[in-house]
Design a protein around this motif. Sequence first.
Motif, PDB file in Angstrom:
ATOM      1  N   LYS A 186       0.662  -1.261   0.230  1.00 15.46           N
ATOM      2  CA  LYS A 186      -0.135  -0.154  -0.321  1.00 15.46           C
ATOM      3  C   LYS A 186       0.907   1.347  -0.085  1.00 15.46           C
ATOM      4  O   LYS A 186       0.653   2.520  -0.450  1.00 15.46           O
ATOM      5  CB  LYS A 186      -1.064   0.122   0.895  1.00 15.46           C
ATOM      6  CG  LYS A 186      -2.029  -1.106   1.500  1.00 15.46           C
ATOM      7  CD  LYS A 186      -2.845  -0.942   2.300  1.00 15.46           C
ATOM      8  CE  LYS A 186      -4.051  -2.010   2.197  1.00 15.46           C
ATOM      9  NZ  LYS A 186      -4.725  -1.737   3.393  1.00 15.46           N
ATOM     10  N   LYS A 187       1.683   1.799   0.392  1.00 15.88           N
ATOM     11  CA  LYS A 187       3.156   2.216   0.784  1.00 15.88           C
ATOM     12  C   LYS A 187       2.955   2.907  -0.769  1.00 15.88           C
ATOM     13  O   LYS A 187       3.670   3.609  -0.913  1.00 15.88           O
ATOM     14  CB  LYS A 187       4.088   2.077   1.594  1.00 15.88           C
ATOM     15  CG  LYS A 187       4.689   3.314   2.104  1.00 15.88           C
ATOM     16  CD  LYS A 187       6.040   2.982   3.183  1.00 15.88           C
ATOM     17  CE  LYS A 187       7.514   4.266   3.331  1.00 15.88           C
ATOM     18  NZ  LYS A 187       7.865   4.097   4.243  1.00 15.88           N
ATOM     19  N   ILE A 189       1.930   1.817  -3.545  1.00 21.61           N
ATOM     20  CA  ILE A 189       0.717   2.396  -4.213  1.00 21.61           C
ATOM     21  C   ILE A 189       1.053   3.892  -4.041  1.00 21.61           C
ATOM     22  O   ILE A 189       0.927   5.133  -4.609  1.00 21.61           O
ATOM     23  CB  ILE A 189      -0.523   1.761  -4.306  1.00 21.61           C
ATOM     24  CG1 ILE A 189      -0.485   0.746  -4.301  1.00 21.61           C
ATOM     25  CG2 ILE A 189      -1.392   2.434  -4.362  1.00 21.61           C
ATOM     26  CD1 ILE A 189      -1.628  -0.610  -3.927  1.00 21.61           C
ATOM     27  N   ASN A 190       0.714   4.035  -2.640  1.00 23.73           N
ATOM     28  CA  ASN A 190       0.861   5.443  -2.461  1.00 23.73           C
ATOM     29  C   ASN A 190       2.089   6.268  -3.311  1.00 23.73           C
ATOM     30  O   ASN A 190       2.294   7.287  -3.829  1.00 23.73           O
ATOM     31  CB  ASN A 190       0.795   6.019  -1.073  1.00 23.73           C
ATOM     32  CG  ASN A 190      -0.639   5.546  -0.111  1.00 23.73           C
ATOM     33  OD1 ASN A 190      -1.417   5.809  -0.475  1.00 23.73           O
ATOM     34  ND2 ASN A 190      -0.061   5.368   0.672  1.00 23.73           N
ATOM     35  N   LYS A 191       3.078   5.814  -3.395  1.00 25.77           N
ATOM     36  CA  LYS A 191       4.574   6.627  -3.398  1.00 25.77           C
ATOM     37  C   LYS A 191       4.948   6.936  -5.310  1.00 25.77           C
ATOM     38  O   LYS A 191       5.414   7.372  -5.833  1.00 25.77           O
ATOM     39  CB  LYS A 191       5.958   5.725  -3.299  1.00 25.77           C
ATOM     40  CG  LYS A 191       5.908   5.893  -1.766  1.00 25.77           C
ATOM     41  CD  LYS A 191       6.625   7.634  -1.635  1.00 25.77           C
ATOM     42  CE  LYS A 191       6.183   7.564   0.027  1.00 25.77           C
ATOM     43  NZ  LYS A 191       6.852   8.645   0.646  1.00 25.77           N
ATOM     44  N   SER A 192       3.817   5.470  -5.746  1.00 22.60           N
ATOM     45  CA  SER A 192       3.334   5.687  -7.253  1.00 22.60           C
ATOM     46  C   SER A 192       2.859   7.163  -7.720  1.00 22.60           C
ATOM     47  O   SER A 192       2.854   7.551  -8.830  1.00 22.60           O
ATOM     48  CB  SER A 192       2.902   4.319  -7.725  1.00 22.60           C
ATOM     49  OG  SER A 192       1.620   4.359  -7.330  1.00 22.60           O
ATOM     50  N   HIS A 194       0.177   9.808  -9.323  1.00 22.99           N
ATOM     51  CA  HIS A 194      -1.045  10.301  -9.969  1.00 22.99           C
ATOM     52  C   HIS A 194      -0.658  10.143 -11.340  1.00 22.99           C
ATOM     53  O   HIS A 194      -1.678   9.791 -11.722  1.00 22.99           O
ATOM     54  CB  HIS A 194      -1.939  11.388  -9.241  1.00 22.99           C
ATOM     55  CG  HIS A 194      -2.225  11.423  -7.897  1.00 22.99           C
ATOM     56  ND1 HIS A 194      -2.782  11.063  -8.051  1.00 22.99           N
ATOM     57  CD2 HIS A 194      -1.176  12.083  -7.442  1.00 22.99           C
ATOM     58  CE1 HIS A 194      -3.062  10.981  -5.841  1.00 22.99           C
ATOM     59  NE2 HIS A 194      -2.216  12.285  -5.982  1.00 22.99           N
ATOM     60  N   LEU A 198       1.504   5.106 -11.590  1.00 22.88           N
ATOM     61  CA  LEU A 198      -0.306   4.236 -11.010  1.00 22.88           C
ATOM     62  C   LEU A 198      -0.926   3.298 -11.953  1.00 22.88           C
ATOM     63  O   LEU A 198      -0.956   1.851 -11.264  1.00 22.88           O
ATOM     64  CB  LEU A 198      -1.154   5.556 -10.593  1.00 22.88           C
ATOM     65  CG  LEU A 198      -1.834   4.717 -10.528  1.00 22.88           C
ATOM     66  CD1 LEU A 198      -1.688   4.378  -8.531  1.00 22.88           C
ATOM     67  CD2 LEU A 198      -3.147   5.868 -10.197  1.00 22.88           C
ATOM     68  N   HIS A 234      -8.502   0.292   0.075  1.00 21.39           N
ATOM     69  CA  HIS A 234      -6.853   1.175   0.097  1.00 21.39           C
ATOM     70  C   HIS A 234      -8.062   2.838  -0.761  1.00 21.39           C
ATOM     71  O   HIS A 234      -8.083   2.391  -1.296  1.00 21.39           O
ATOM     72  CB  HIS A 234      -5.258   0.824  -1.127  1.00 21.39           C
ATOM     73  CG  HIS A 234      -4.291   1.751  -0.599  1.00 21.39           C
ATOM     74  ND1 HIS A 234      -4.720   2.990  -1.812  1.00 21.39           N
ATOM     75  CD2 HIS A 234      -3.704   1.304  -0.285  1.00 21.39           C
ATOM     76  CE1 HIS A 234      -3.161   3.621  -1.785  1.00 21.39           C
ATOM     77  NE2 HIS A 234      -3.202   2.978  -0.680  1.00 21.39           N
ATOM     78  N   GLU A 235      -7.109   3.579  -0.013  1.00 21.94           N
ATOM     79  CA  GLU A 235      -7.588   5.195  -0.585  1.00 21.94           C
ATOM     80  C   GLU A 235      -7.655   5.194  -1.496  1.00 21.94           C
ATOM     81  O   GLU A 235      -8.585   5.859  -2.815  1.00 21.94           O
ATOM     82  CB  GLU A 235      -6.984   6.649   0.432  1.00 21.94           C
ATOM     83  CG  GLU A 235      -5.591   6.362   0.093  1.00 21.94           C
ATOM     84  CD  GLU A 235      -4.489   5.936   1.269  1.00 21.94           C
ATOM     85  OE1 GLU A 235      -4.117   6.462   1.603  1.00 21.94           O
ATOM     86  OE2 GLU A 235      -5.463   4.611   1.700  1.00 21.94           O
ATOM     87  N   LYS A 236      -6.470   5.261  -2.661  1.00 22.53           N
ATOM     88  CA  LYS A 236      -6.599   4.866  -3.881  1.00 22.53           C
ATOM     89  C   LYS A 236      -6.447   3.758  -4.787  1.00 22.53           C
ATOM     90  O   LYS A 236      -6.695   4.060  -5.927  1.00 22.53           O
ATOM     91  CB  LYS A 236      -4.773   5.525  -4.428  1.00 22.53           C
ATOM     92  CG  LYS A 236      -3.943   6.476  -3.645  1.00 22.53           C
ATOM     93  CD  LYS A 236      -2.704   6.905  -3.791  1.00 22.53           C
ATOM     94  CE  LYS A 236      -2.307   7.092  -5.531  1.00 22.53           C
ATOM     95  NZ  LYS A 236      -1.057   7.342  -6.495  1.00 22.53           N
TER      96      LYS A 236
END
Length: 523
Positions: A186-187, A189-192, A194, A198, A234-236
Amino acid sequence: MEYAFLLFAFVCGLTVKLIGIPPLVGYLLAGFLLNFAGYGLTDELTQIANLGITIMLFTIGLKLNIRDLSRREVWAGSVSHTVLWVGVITCVVYGVSALAASYIDGLTWQSAALVAFALSFSSTVCVVKVLEESGESKTRHGRLAIGILVMQDVFAVVFLVVATGKLPTVWALALLALFPAMPLIKKMINKSGHGELLPLTGFILALGGYHLFELVNIKGDLGALIFGIMLAQHEKASELAKSLLSFKDLFLIGFFLTIGLTALPDITMMLMALVFCLLIPIKALLFFGLFTSLRLRGRTSYLSSLVLSNYSEFGLIVGALAVSLGLLGNTWLVVIALSVSISFVITSILYRTSHSQYHRYKEKIKRFEKNRRLKEDIYPTLHNAEFLVLGMGRVGRGAFNALSKLTDVNVWGMDADRVKIKELADEGLNVICGDGEDIDLWDNLDIKDVQLVLLALPSIQDSINITRQLKNAGYTGKVAAIARYEDEVSSLLENGVDKVFNFFTEAGLGFAEESLAYAHSQR
């Protein structure tokens, strides 16, 4: 060669779209025409098709709430339908094969049961594509249909394991390490961000899930689905699914082509496939009867049954395995492939008018409803709403917030996504869960005080349908909607919408006005 195939698929898809038929029908037609012209299936096209299915299952998982699978209507409906269908259709298939034994390979009772089982699945590819095109994947009937599909996919995977004797290896236990690894994933994904990273992240995760499960002798498609489900909270997750949407649609063109390129049928096979397609109403009636007996509303039961009334690509997989094991002749695989193709066409065409069909026959359909309703099917209530925003995505939420700043206006929001509505309600906002295309909802909502309905929806067809439902329910206020493209503006106005805002133009204007106001305030 693959480029030529895709180009021809594009031509056929565009042609049928111009006459009002969904493009996927054109893709199927392209496959059969190419087959008739002497072209065969290539390894590259098969890989494209498999990639499309893998990405699609991953995105389904991203949108799936695991609690939906635990609902009685999902697990009981899917299990009961499979058992009843296989029992009834086995007898029908055996009888038909006996009558046509001089024209096509006969069947034993065991083989007839295999054909019936292969035809018991509904198409994940077709159903999800139809629901997404109509913007209904998050509705009550959409979530029910997807839940049924996931359960059927599990049945197929279990069958493949049992039939092949290919049990998971002891290393399958190592997959449990995915749970402690989730925070790290998940971290990542956040670092990828927008941008272009992504969708690439989505590809890595979908294909990673596929290959991890394949390594331990578990069907890879199930791995892609499970990876998506594990990331659904996950938020994204929604943004990740949207970033993969165009890629998924492109690769799935390869899947539709492969169906047509599988084999070239003769007249007898065509007739047998048509006979199988005559059984589709039985499939729909079984689903409808089970759903209503499980206390679902008539509309939910009808729409879910209609969209699930087709045959599946998993039927081809089951049929191919049966052929390889010597349980079925090659001709039956061709018949199943034809049946799957024709059923796609039937669903794609019939579901386009599903809401008008329900409106026409709703009194007859509602006779089958149970008096005691499920908690999720109890109609919500509006309290003195003056403005109602339909679609609480980014645009709808922005409109809702802007209107809420007007102290003398009572603003409410509505969305079909129950999870989103719960989150907004927890924030203290006036929101209800509902499907705007549900005429029964409007008949049961108190909208006499509503002066303006804002349709913040991505599909103009949904906006048009909801406008009609509002008029049918006696709504006399104004309706406003958004459009992304200039040619959509006139279509909305012609179909009863009072005011249309071009999303990109109005967004630029709003940005300029806000910036100018800020500049003046700094002087």
